[in-house]
Design a protein around this motif. Structure first.
Motif: not given
Length: 226
Positions: A31-39, A68-69, A73-75
């Motif tokens: 969840r946090e990885l997705n948030e950080k990468l989006t920012e 999954e990881i 990231i690739r998204q």
């Protein structure tokens, strides 16, 4: 109270390095990885493709979790996953590593039609007759006559070598390289132990055993090498 960061993003000259905490839950980490990468993506939306190395510390990730990881990231359109690095491996992977570095000693004759295969290094005390075959994930050492087929580095190790007291093979293979039978006039012409290795031109070369001290100084784990 300051919130603990489970994901740290560091820029390097080669791209990005993601340091993922190994103590929090896996779902919290995602969840946090997705948030950080989006920012990060919003801040760098016009940048070209960026290489990403992921370091997960002492966390073990299954193949499914690694995928999954990578997918997460690739998204983010400008990110490409280069590697996922962990300090831990599974028991199965550890056992495979042990087997691949183990020297298996076998005292027997490998006759025509027989195949002797080991995951690590092979030390064969005996002959390999024409039509016989020995295969090793690592090196092949034959304390006898090699007159059949020998395949070293079967798992892709191009640094592997083949040696024999009498080197008269019908075929040599090291990793993906293949060599035909060397030109010899008879067994009496092969008086000293020889070795085969892949040279800088990706060709299999047969030479005196002594050259391995210079070409493969790390061939053994014993002090002084060969």
């Amino acid at each position: 109270m300051k919130k603990t960061q489970n994901v740290l993003i560091k820029g390097t000259k080669d791209g990005l390095t993601l340091h993922l905490d190994d103590q929090c839950s896996y779902e919290e980490l995602k969840r946090e990885l997705n948030e950080k990468l989006t920012e990060n993506q919003r801040a760098n939306k016009d940048q070209p493709l960026i290489s990403v190395r992921v370091k997960v510390g002492n966390r073990y990730l299954s193949e499914e979790q690694q995928e999954e990881i990578k997918t997460l990231i690739r998204q983010k359109k400008n990110l490409v996953v280069e590697s996922i690095e962990s300090n831990v491996i599974s028991k199965l992977e550890a056992q495979q590593m042990i087997e691949e570095h183990e020297i298996i000693s076998v005292a027997r004759m490998v006759r025509s039609g027989q195949v002797l295969e080991v995951p690590g290094d092979l030390l064969l005390i005996g002959d390999v007759n024409p039509g016989g075959k020995v295969v090793a994930g690592g090196n092949v050492f034959v304390m006898g006559a090699l007159k059949g087929i020998a395949h070293a580095g079967a798992n892709g190790n191009s640094e592997a070598v083949i040696s024999a007291s009498i080197m008269m093979p019908t075929q040599l293979r090291i990793s993906d390289a293949i060599s035909r039978s060397p030109d010899v006039n008879g067994e009496d012409d092969r008086r000293e132990m020889e070795c085969a290795y892949i040279d800088q031109n990706d060709q299999i070369i047969i030479d005196r055993l002594q050259v391995l001290m210079r070409l493969r100084p790390n061939l053994t784990r014993l002090e002084g090498g060969l």
